[in-house]
Structures are given as C-alpha cells and as structure tokens.
Design an enzyme around this catalytic site. Structure first.
Site, PDB file in Angstrom:
ATOM      1  N   HIS A  21       0.851  -1.204   0.000  1.00 51.57           N
ATOM      2  CA  HIS A  21       0.000   0.000   0.000  1.00 51.57           C
ATOM      3  C   HIS A  21       0.884   1.250   0.000  1.00 51.57           C
ATOM      4  O   HIS A  21       1.409   1.634   1.036  1.00 51.57           O
ATOM      5  CB  HIS A  21      -0.908   0.003   1.241  1.00 51.57           C
ATOM      6  CG  HIS A  21      -1.884   1.136   1.288  1.00 51.57           C
ATOM      7  ND1 HIS A  21      -3.214   0.958   1.614  1.00 51.57           N
ATOM      8  CD2 HIS A  21      -1.752   2.461   1.063  1.00 51.57           C
ATOM      9  CE1 HIS A  21      -3.833   2.113   1.589  1.00 51.57           C
ATOM     10  NE2 HIS A  21      -2.955   3.063   1.261  1.00 51.57           N
ATOM     11  N   HIS A  28       1.325   5.484  -1.557  1.00 52.62           N
ATOM     12  CA  HIS A  28       0.880   6.661  -2.308  1.00 52.62           C
ATOM     13  C   HIS A  28       2.122   7.317  -2.882  1.00 52.62           C
ATOM     14  O   HIS A  28       2.960   7.817  -2.120  1.00 52.62           O
ATOM     15  CB  HIS A  28       0.167   7.657  -1.394  1.00 52.62           C
ATOM     16  CG  HIS A  28      -1.090   7.109  -0.799  1.00 52.62           C
ATOM     17  ND1 HIS A  28      -2.314   7.254  -1.380  1.00 52.62           N
ATOM     18  CD2 HIS A  28      -1.293   6.379   0.333  1.00 52.62           C
ATOM     19  CE1 HIS A  28      -3.233   6.653  -0.634  1.00 52.62           C
ATOM     20  NE2 HIS A  28      -2.634   6.110   0.402  1.00 52.62           N
ATOM     21  N   ARG A  88       1.774   9.759  -5.164  1.00 52.01           N
ATOM     22  CA  ARG A  88       1.328  11.074  -5.646  1.00 52.01           C
ATOM     23  C   ARG A  88       1.752  11.246  -7.113  1.00 52.01           C
ATOM     24  O   ARG A  88       1.766  10.287  -7.856  1.00 52.01           O
ATOM     25  CB  ARG A  88       1.901  12.217  -4.782  1.00 52.01           C
ATOM     26  CG  ARG A  88       1.707  12.018  -3.280  1.00 52.01           C
ATOM     27  CD  ARG A  88       0.265  11.939  -2.859  1.00 52.01           C
ATOM     28  NE  ARG A  88       0.126  12.001  -1.406  1.00 52.01           N
ATOM     29  CZ  ARG A  88      -0.904  11.511  -0.743  1.00 52.01           C
ATOM     30  NH1 ARG A  88      -1.867  10.871  -1.373  1.00 52.01           N
ATOM     31  NH2 ARG A  88      -0.980  11.632   0.562  1.00 52.01           N
ATOM     32  N   ASN A 138      -5.526   7.503  -5.765  1.00 51.90           N
ATOM     33  CA  ASN A 138      -6.252   8.730  -5.383  1.00 51.90           C
ATOM     34  C   ASN A 138      -5.475   9.998  -5.729  1.00 51.90           C
ATOM     35  O   ASN A 138      -5.147  10.801  -4.873  1.00 51.90           O
ATOM     36  CB  ASN A 138      -6.631   8.711  -3.900  1.00 51.90           C
ATOM     37  CG  ASN A 138      -5.435   8.609  -2.973  1.00 51.90           C
ATOM     38  OD1 ASN A 138      -4.416   8.045  -3.338  1.00 51.90           O
ATOM     39  ND2 ASN A 138      -5.545   9.164  -1.786  1.00 51.90           N
ATOM     40  N   LYS A 177      -9.567  -0.198  -5.901  1.00 51.48           N
ATOM     41  CA  LYS A 177      -9.586   0.420  -4.578  1.00 51.48           C
ATOM     42  C   LYS A 177     -10.952   1.030  -4.296  1.00 51.48           C
ATOM     43  O   LYS A 177     -11.463   1.828  -5.089  1.00 51.48           O
ATOM     44  CB  LYS A 177      -8.504   1.504  -4.520  1.00 51.48           C
ATOM     45  CG  LYS A 177      -8.469   2.282  -3.210  1.00 51.48           C
ATOM     46  CD  LYS A 177      -7.928   1.450  -2.069  1.00 51.48           C
ATOM     47  CE  LYS A 177      -8.056   2.158  -0.742  1.00 51.48           C
ATOM     48  NZ  LYS A 177      -6.810   2.380  -0.070  1.00 51.48           N
ATOM     49  N   HIS A 219     -10.524   1.017   1.853  1.00 50.28           N
ATOM     50  CA  HIS A 219     -10.320   1.960   2.950  1.00 50.28           C
ATOM     51  C   HIS A 219     -11.549   1.814   3.835  1.00 50.28           C
ATOM     52  O   HIS A 219     -12.631   2.312   3.502  1.00 50.28           O
ATOM     53  CB  HIS A 219     -10.170   3.403   2.434  1.00 50.28           C
ATOM     54  CG  HIS A 219      -9.909   4.377   3.546  1.00 50.28           C
ATOM     55  ND1 HIS A 219      -8.723   5.050   3.672  1.00 50.28           N
ATOM     56  CD2 HIS A 219     -10.677   4.753   4.603  1.00 50.28           C
ATOM     57  CE1 HIS A 219      -8.776   5.808   4.769  1.00 50.28           C
ATOM     58  NE2 HIS A 219      -9.949   5.652   5.347  1.00 50.28           N
ATOM     59  N   HIS A 245      -4.754  -0.916   6.067  1.00 53.27           N
ATOM     60  CA  HIS A 245      -4.296  -0.123   7.219  1.00 53.27           C
ATOM     61  C   HIS A 245      -5.238  -0.221   8.414  1.00 53.27           C
ATOM     62  O   HIS A 245      -5.773   0.786   8.889  1.00 53.27           O
ATOM     63  CB  HIS A 245      -4.045   1.336   6.841  1.00 53.27           C
ATOM     64  CG  HIS A 245      -5.071   1.970   5.934  1.00 53.27           C
ATOM     65  ND1 HIS A 245      -6.405   2.021   6.233  1.00 53.27           N
ATOM     66  CD2 HIS A 245      -4.937   2.581   4.734  1.00 53.27           C
ATOM     67  CE1 HIS A 245      -7.036   2.637   5.253  1.00 53.27           C
ATOM     68  NE2 HIS A 245      -6.163   2.978   4.336  1.00 53.27           N
ATOM     69  N   LEU A 280      -5.226   8.986   8.339  1.00 54.68           N
ATOM     70  CA  LEU A 280      -6.524   8.313   8.346  1.00 54.68           C
ATOM     71  C   LEU A 280      -6.366   6.887   7.857  1.00 54.68           C
ATOM     72  O   LEU A 280      -5.714   6.686   6.832  1.00 54.68           O
ATOM     73  CB  LEU A 280      -7.526   9.070   7.463  1.00 54.68           C
ATOM     74  CG  LEU A 280      -7.956  10.431   8.014  1.00 54.68           C
ATOM     75  CD1 LEU A 280      -8.792  11.181   6.978  1.00 54.68           C
ATOM     76  CD2 LEU A 280      -8.748  10.289   9.317  1.00 54.68           C
ATOM     77  N   ASP A 288       1.202   2.358   3.753  1.00 56.37           N
ATOM     78  CA  ASP A 288       0.360   3.539   3.564  1.00 56.37           C
ATOM     79  C   ASP A 288       1.210   4.809   3.604  1.00 56.37           C
ATOM     80  O   ASP A 288       0.763   5.842   4.107  1.00 56.37           O
ATOM     81  CB  ASP A 288      -0.767   3.600   4.602  1.00 56.37           C
ATOM     82  CG  ASP A 288      -1.862   4.585   4.198  1.00 56.37           C
ATOM     83  OD1 ASP A 288      -1.879   5.009   3.030  1.00 56.37           O
ATOM     84  OD2 ASP A 288      -2.691   4.949   5.057  1.00 56.37           O
ATOM     85  N   HIS A 327       2.868  14.394   1.994  1.00 57.33           N
ATOM     86  CA  HIS A 327       2.311  15.724   1.719  1.00 57.33           C
ATOM     87  C   HIS A 327       3.441  16.712   1.985  1.00 57.33           C
ATOM     88  O   HIS A 327       4.285  16.460   2.867  1.00 57.33           O
ATOM     89  CB  HIS A 327       1.176  16.066   2.691  1.00 57.33           C
ATOM     90  CG  HIS A 327      -0.093  15.312   2.452  1.00 57.33           C
ATOM     91  ND1 HIS A 327      -0.951  15.603   1.416  1.00 57.33           N
ATOM     92  CD2 HIS A 327      -0.655  14.282   3.117  1.00 57.33           C
ATOM     93  CE1 HIS A 327      -2.000  14.788   1.463  1.00 57.33           C
ATOM     94  NE2 HIS A 327      -1.831  13.963   2.488  1.00 57.33           N
ATOM     95  N   ALA A 378      -4.126  14.702   5.927  1.00 64.50           N
ATOM     96  CA  ALA A 378      -3.921  13.410   6.598  1.00 64.50           C
ATOM     97  C   ALA A 378      -2.901  12.597   5.826  1.00 64.50           C
ATOM     98  O   ALA A 378      -2.963  12.504   4.605  1.00 64.50           O
ATOM     99  CB  ALA A 378      -5.235  12.659   6.667  1.00 64.50           C
TER     100      ALA A 378
HETATM  101 ZN   LIG Z   1      -3.616   5.003   1.872  1.00 58.79          ZN
END
Ligand SMILES: [Zn+2]
Length: 346
Positions: free
Chosen positions: A13, A15, A17, A41, A99, A136, A174, A219, A247, A251, A263
């Site tokens: 898992h 991200h 970006r 996402n 997802k 999620h 998660h 989150l 996860d 950011h 988050a």
């Molecule tokens: Zn995630």
C-alpha cells in the site's frame, strides 16, 4: 553486531502522488521494496486502464536504474466504473486491483463510493475473475465519532460484502483496531488485512504530545494503546492474514502544518528499520520476514521475491533524517521517537 538477512520485502500500500513529489518519493520505496500496490487517489483519480498505464510510466521513470521494482497498479472504484473494461484490464495485467474509498474518507476521495449496493455488480465480476478489492474501511458519516469509523464500517459495510461475496479477495487496508483484527481472524480465507508501521509504533496520544503534532495525523486516525497492542500482537505472532502495507502518504510540510492539515504519514524511508525494532522489542524478530515478504505475496497469489536484504543492528540508535527535499520544499519523514538500532543494507 547482530545481522539478519530476509527476503526482499513488498509494500502492499503506497501513495506515490505525482509530478515533483513522485520523483522524490519513488526511490525511497524502491530502495528496500521489490513491489508495491500503488494507490489511485490522484487529482483527478486513476479511473481506468489508460490512466493507470500512463501513471505507471511516470512511476517507472522515477525508479533509480540500480533498483528493480514493480509497481502494481490500481483503479479507483466509482459507481460508474466500466465492468468489461475492468475485466480486460485485469486479464491483460495492466490493472492489478481495485480500490474502494467510501466517498470523502481520506485525501482526494471525493469521487468514492456512496452506496455499496450500486457497485455490487462490479464486485461480483471481480470475485469471478479473482481480482482483489482493496478497501479503505471507514464510514464517513459526520455523526460517527472519528475513532469509531473503522468499527462501524466493518459492522455496516464490510460484513455485507463478505457475506454476499465470500469468494472475493479482499484486503481491509491499514487496520487500526482490535475489532478489525478479530473480524479478519474470524473471516473467510479470502479476507486479509494490511497494517502500517506507524499504527504499530504509536497510539493516539502521539497526535497531541506537548501540542498538536500534525505529522502523526493520518486516516484512519491512530487509536488507543489497547488497539496498538492488539496490532503488534497480530503481526508478531505470525498470523498469515496480516501483512505490511506502509500507507506511506507524502504531503508537503506546509500542507501538513496548516490550519486544516492534510492526513498522511510519509514513512517509506525508515519503515524497515522501525519494523525491525518493533519486532525485536517483542522478541519476535524471526516473524518479521513473513510479515513483510511472504504473507502479502501469498494473499495476492504472487511469487515470493528472490532477492534478499540485510538488516544490521548498530551499537547506537540511528540518526534519522527529518526531511526529504522536493525541489525547494520538504516532506517530513516519519519518526516514532523511540530508539531504532536497525539499519538496512542493500
Ligand atoms: Zn492510503
């Protein structure tokens, strides 16, 4: 010096970006991990195979030539997802999993699913072809307390999906609560869960120690200590239904340290060191390899990696870098603020 060698891990898992952040964070994952499931996402989200193919190319460009790494792509489930296109994308290997974000559950999830019943025809096809569903697992109703949203999701939504489609391969991602652990343990063989390093390392006090600590805000939100202890027990006793999904969710620092901070915890840089320390503290270092390198691959019917990595216990705690540079800005690197002696040698 103590030293262990383990099969190269996978991170189920991440991200990554996009754009400048992507270029900076991809090597932090590919240094230690052989494969990752990449979350869809983005803004706008990855909704179909063509977008997944293009995104995969951008990720591949950012992989250092010294690392061999396979990104496994996902699409973002909506009530409009095209069934036959999804089926083809899975069969030809361009999309690995789907997802499910309940609408509004986390960063960039506004176009997520509002009514699970509307996506059941898609989930039925996925169950037939063996395509994994990643969830999620939090409800988004404003009246439900933020610390209860995972438990309520399990009772109201996940249980419905599992009972209707026991043959669907599901990862509850998660997880953060003892209720989630019990549900997974008692669930059917196609149901498993990923667990993050930060939920194993810290409880919810870490968000408020001496003031508000935005870099520990993620989150699902961190829970009480009793839940953290249950998570640690689930992974250190070696239950094959639980495996690593970091996860890691970068950011920019300015977007975390804000009146409405984002988050997400960016943890890929030291995930393996932190996990080795947590497992050693529990006298369960021998269970680390299964959690990070075997159980996830088994759940997804993938081959176990051939390469190995070494972890070495240093005499003194590591000095962790606090930031990753993204052009002239920074992303803060997760630090659980307990002594970590394990370094990764690749
Ligand atoms: Zn995630």
């Amino acid at each position: 010096m103590e030293e262990i060698e383990i099969i190269k891990p996978d991170d189920w898992h991440v991200h990554f970006r996009d754009n400048e952040i992507l270029k900076a964070v991809v090597p932090e994952t590919t240094r230690h991990f052989a494969r990752s499931i990449v979350m869809p996402n983005l803004i706008p989200p990855i909704l179909n195979a063509n977008q997944a193919i293009e995104y995969r190319k951008r990720i591949e460009k950012a992989i250092p030539p010294t690392d061999s790494f396979e990104p496994l792509m996902t699409v973002y489930l909506t009530e409009e997802t095209n069934k036959s296109e999804l089926k083809n994308a899975y069969k030809n290997g361009t999309v690995f999993a789907v997802k499910l974000y309940p609408a509004g559950a986390t960063t960039n999830s506004e176009s997520g699913v509002k009514d699970i019943k509307k996506v059941m025809p898609i989930l039925e096809i996925m169950a037939k072809i063996g395509m994994p569903l990643l969830i999620h697992g939090e409800v988004t109703d404003k009246e439900i307390d933020i610390f209860d949203r995972e438990k309520v999701f399990i009772d109201q939504k996940l249980d419905f999906i599992c009972k209707k489609l026991p043959e669907l391969k599901i990862t509850l991602e998660h997880i953060t609560t003892k209720e989630a652990i019990s549900y997974i343990e008692e669930g059917n063989k196609n149901l498993a869960a990923s667990i993050t390093p930060h939920h194993l390392a810290l409880n919810r006090n870490a968000i408020f120690v001496g003031g508000i600590r935005p870099h520990n805000y993620c989150l699902p939100i961190m829970k009480r200590e009793e839940h953290r202890i249950a998570l640690v027990k689930a992974v250190t006793t070696g239950n094959p239904k639980f495996f690593l999904g970091t996860d890691t969710a970068p950011h920019l620092k300015k977007d975390k340290e804000s009146a409405c901070g984002c988050a997400g915890v960016f943890n890929s840089t030291y995930s393996m060191s932190i996990l080795a320390q947590i497992f050693e503290n529990e006298k369960s270092l021998q269970k680390l390899e299964s959690f990070v390198s075997i159980y996830g691959a088994n759940h997804y019917n993938l081959k176990i990696n051939k390469e190995k990595i070494k972890l070495i216990k240093m005499d003194k705690p590591l000095k962790l870098n606090s930031s990753l540079y993204v052009n002239f800005e920074t992303v803060s690197i997760f630090n659980p603020e307990f002594p970590i002696f394990w370094d990764v040698i690749v």
